[in-house]
Design a protein around this motif. Structure first.
Motif, PDB file in Angstrom:
ATOM      1  N   PHE A   1      10.885   7.730  -7.323  1.00  0.00           N
ATOM      2  CA  PHE A   1      10.184   6.717  -6.591  1.00  0.00           C
ATOM      3  C   PHE A   1      10.363   6.950  -5.105  1.00  0.00           C
ATOM      4  O   PHE A   1      11.476   7.202  -4.674  1.00  0.00           O
ATOM      5  CB  PHE A   1      10.990   5.469  -6.957  1.00  0.00           C
ATOM      6  CG  PHE A   1      10.214   4.262  -7.115  1.00  0.00           C
ATOM      7  CD1 PHE A   1       9.323   4.156  -8.152  1.00  0.00           C
ATOM      8  CD2 PHE A   1      10.382   3.214  -6.222  1.00  0.00           C
ATOM      9  CE1 PHE A   1       8.617   2.997  -8.306  1.00  0.00           C
ATOM     10  CE2 PHE A   1       9.681   2.069  -6.381  1.00  0.00           C
ATOM     11  CZ  PHE A   1       8.795   1.956  -7.434  1.00  0.00           C
ATOM     12  N   GLU A   2       9.272   6.894  -4.357  1.00  0.00           N
ATOM     13  CA  GLU A   2       9.400   7.106  -2.912  1.00  0.00           C
ATOM     14  C   GLU A   2       8.628   6.016  -2.189  1.00  0.00           C
ATOM     15  O   GLU A   2       7.511   5.674  -2.597  1.00  0.00           O
ATOM     16  CB  GLU A   2       8.826   8.488  -2.570  1.00  0.00           C
ATOM     17  CG  GLU A   2       8.908   8.820  -1.118  1.00  0.00           C
ATOM     18  CD  GLU A   2       8.367  10.210  -0.792  1.00  0.00           C
ATOM     19  OE1 GLU A   2       8.053  10.997  -1.716  1.00  0.00           O
ATOM     20  OE2 GLU A   2       8.258  10.489   0.404  1.00  0.00           O
ATOM     21  N   TYR A   3       9.218   5.456  -1.127  1.00  0.00           N
ATOM     22  CA  TYR A   3       8.496   4.522  -0.269  1.00  0.00           C
ATOM     23  C   TYR A   3       9.053   4.656   1.149  1.00  0.00           C
ATOM     24  O   TYR A   3      10.103   5.289   1.359  1.00  0.00           O
ATOM     25  CB  TYR A   3       8.585   3.080  -0.791  1.00  0.00           C
ATOM     26  CG  TYR A   3       9.986   2.589  -1.099  1.00  0.00           C
ATOM     27  CD1 TYR A   3      10.458   2.557  -2.403  1.00  0.00           C
ATOM     28  CD2 TYR A   3      10.846   2.159  -0.092  1.00  0.00           C
ATOM     29  CE1 TYR A   3      11.737   2.107  -2.707  1.00  0.00           C
ATOM     30  CE2 TYR A   3      12.124   1.705  -0.371  1.00  0.00           C
ATOM     31  CZ  TYR A   3      12.563   1.678  -1.681  1.00  0.00           C
ATOM     32  OH  TYR A   3      13.838   1.245  -1.970  1.00  0.00           O
ATOM     33  N   ARG A   4       8.362   4.054   2.097  1.00  0.00           N
ATOM     34  CA  ARG A   4       8.760   4.163   3.495  1.00  0.00           C
ATOM     35  C   ARG A   4      10.192   3.647   3.664  1.00  0.00           C
ATOM     36  O   ARG A   4      10.506   2.549   3.175  1.00  0.00           O
ATOM     37  CB  ARG A   4       7.783   3.330   4.354  1.00  0.00           C
ATOM     38  CG  ARG A   4       7.981   3.442   5.854  1.00  0.00           C
ATOM     39  CD  ARG A   4       6.826   2.766   6.595  1.00  0.00           C
ATOM     40  NE  ARG A   4       6.473   1.452   6.069  1.00  0.00           N
ATOM     41  CZ  ARG A   4       7.144   0.325   6.293  1.00  0.00           C
ATOM     42  NH1 ARG A   4       8.237   0.340   7.038  1.00  0.00           N
ATOM     43  NH2 ARG A   4       6.742  -0.826   5.773  1.00  0.00           N
ATOM     44  N   PRO A   5      11.067   4.445   4.309  1.00  0.00           N
ATOM     45  CA  PRO A   5      12.457   4.015   4.463  1.00  0.00           C
ATOM     46  C   PRO A   5      12.537   2.614   5.071  1.00  0.00           C
ATOM     47  O   PRO A   5      11.831   2.311   6.034  1.00  0.00           O
ATOM     48  CB  PRO A   5      13.061   5.062   5.396  1.00  0.00           C
ATOM     49  CG  PRO A   5      12.180   6.253   5.245  1.00  0.00           C
ATOM     50  CD  PRO A   5      10.809   5.758   4.904  1.00  0.00           C
ATOM     51  N   GLY A   6      13.325   1.769   4.488  1.00  0.00           N
ATOM     52  CA  GLY A   6      13.531   0.422   5.013  1.00  0.00           C
ATOM     53  C   GLY A   6      12.519  -0.601   4.509  1.00  0.00           C
ATOM     54  O   GLY A   6      12.686  -1.801   4.727  1.00  0.00           O
TER      55      GLY A   6
ATOM     56  N   ASP B   1      12.867  10.894  -1.656  1.00  0.00           N
ATOM     57  CA  ASP B   1      11.683  11.742  -1.458  1.00  0.00           C
ATOM     58  C   ASP B   1      11.881  13.091  -2.161  1.00  0.00           C
ATOM     59  O   ASP B   1      12.966  13.405  -2.660  1.00  0.00           O
ATOM     60  CB  ASP B   1      11.319  11.879   0.027  1.00  0.00           C
ATOM     61  CG  ASP B   1      12.394  12.571   0.841  1.00  0.00           C
ATOM     62  OD1 ASP B   1      13.164  13.370   0.267  1.00  0.00           O
ATOM     63  OD2 ASP B   1      12.473  12.326   2.056  1.00  0.00           O
ATOM     64  N   ILE B   2      10.807  13.865  -2.180  1.00  0.00           N
ATOM     65  CA  ILE B   2      10.829  15.116  -2.958  1.00  0.00           C
ATOM     66  C   ILE B   2      11.928  16.054  -2.463  1.00  0.00           C
ATOM     67  O   ILE B   2      12.653  16.656  -3.255  1.00  0.00           O
ATOM     68  CB  ILE B   2       9.446  15.810  -2.896  1.00  0.00           C
ATOM     69  CG1 ILE B   2       8.388  14.911  -3.543  1.00  0.00           C
ATOM     70  CG2 ILE B   2       9.470  17.169  -3.586  1.00  0.00           C
ATOM     71  CD1 ILE B   2       6.958  15.407  -3.390  1.00  0.00           C
ATOM     72  N   GLU B   3      12.087  16.136  -1.141  1.00  0.00           N
ATOM     73  CA  GLU B   3      13.115  17.024  -0.580  1.00  0.00           C
ATOM     74  C   GLU B   3      14.506  16.598  -1.047  1.00  0.00           C
ATOM     75  O   GLU B   3      15.357  17.437  -1.362  1.00  0.00           O
ATOM     76  CB  GLU B   3      13.055  17.010   0.955  1.00  0.00           C
ATOM     77  CG  GLU B   3      12.012  17.931   1.529  1.00  0.00           C
ATOM     78  CD  GLU B   3      12.027  19.333   0.893  1.00  0.00           C
ATOM     79  OE1 GLU B   3      13.097  19.965   0.902  1.00  0.00           O
ATOM     80  OE2 GLU B   3      10.993  19.767   0.378  1.00  0.00           O
TER      81      GLU B   3
END
Ligand code: SAM
Length: 210
Positions: A156-161, A171-173
């Motif tokens: 799961f990825e979303y804008r930090p904060g 994130d993928i990295e």
């Protein structure tokens, strides 16, 4: 995120992570792991996920681990299969048909517990752990899982904060860095979606342990 945090979430029924439908990425990508029906699949931090049922219906023996005994009891109640309950090392083990759920801390698992595992299904497990526990979890699995175990990992990825986890954004990295040197990683899918009003992306990976 200690045990009390999760036990309180279950007690207060704050279980928004629980899906009533089978996960679509599981259905879509499980076959890419090329596991035969009889192989054992490990579901870490399993909650009372319906995905366990889907995996068992594919013919797999499913082994889960979950802190909350109430979650495990609910799983068997909803399945309408009366479980056998016994002690397996430090875990209370609930089993029925081809499903075995261990109640306890995943960090207490041993290689013996996972010796038959050929596949792993991680949905909302890695992302449930804060960064310091995440490294420990990934290294533990790499140490305990048999060579060549295959994993379907959904992150799961979303804008930090934008949100206070869990679920935490990875994130993928960061995923690549976590599993570097332990697995061959194949990116299977990335789908944008709205999570509680926040733009998020769900990533699906296949990991093959070296
Ligand atoms: C975000 S939920 C995901 C549950 C499940 N994977 C699903 O998709 O519905 C995380 C689950 O992990 C459990 N959990 C958290 N830490 C754990 C640990 N150290 N050992 C075992 N279970 C844990 C929690 O009780 C909770 O049910």
């Amino acid at each position: 995120m200690d045990a009390d945090f999760w036990l309180a979430r279950w007690k207060k029924r704050e279980i928004g992570f629980h899906q009533v439908e089978i996960n679509r990425f599981l259905k879509q990508y499980w076959s890419t792991l090329e596991l035969t029906r009889d192989r054992t699949v490990f579901v870490p931090l399993c909650g009372k996920s319906k995905d366990i049922l889907w995996l068992s219906e594919q013919g797999h023996h499913v082994l889960g681990v979950e802190l909350s005994e109430a979650a495990v009891q609910e799983f068997f109640e909803e399945w309408e299969v009366p479980p056998k309950v016994d002690q397996k090392g430090s875990f209370t083990c609930y089993s029925g048909k081809n499903v075995e759920l261990l109640v306890g801390d995943c960090f207490a698992l041993t290689a013996e517990d996972l010796r038959e595992v050929a596949g792993v299904y991680d949905r909302a497990a890695l992302v449930a752990l804060p960064p310091d526990m995440r490294r420990h979890y990934v290294d533990l699995l790499a140490e305990l899982l048999p060579v060549k175990a295959q994993t379907l990992l959904i992150t799961f990825e979303y804008r930090p904060g934008a949100l206070k986890g869990p679920p935490f954004s990875i994130d993928i990295e960061a995923v690549k860095k976590l599993f570097e040197g332990q697995c061959v990683m194949t990116m299977l899918d990335s789908q944008p979606f709205d999570f509680r009003g926040v733009d998020a992306i769900e990533h699906t990976f296949r990991l093959s342990y070296l």
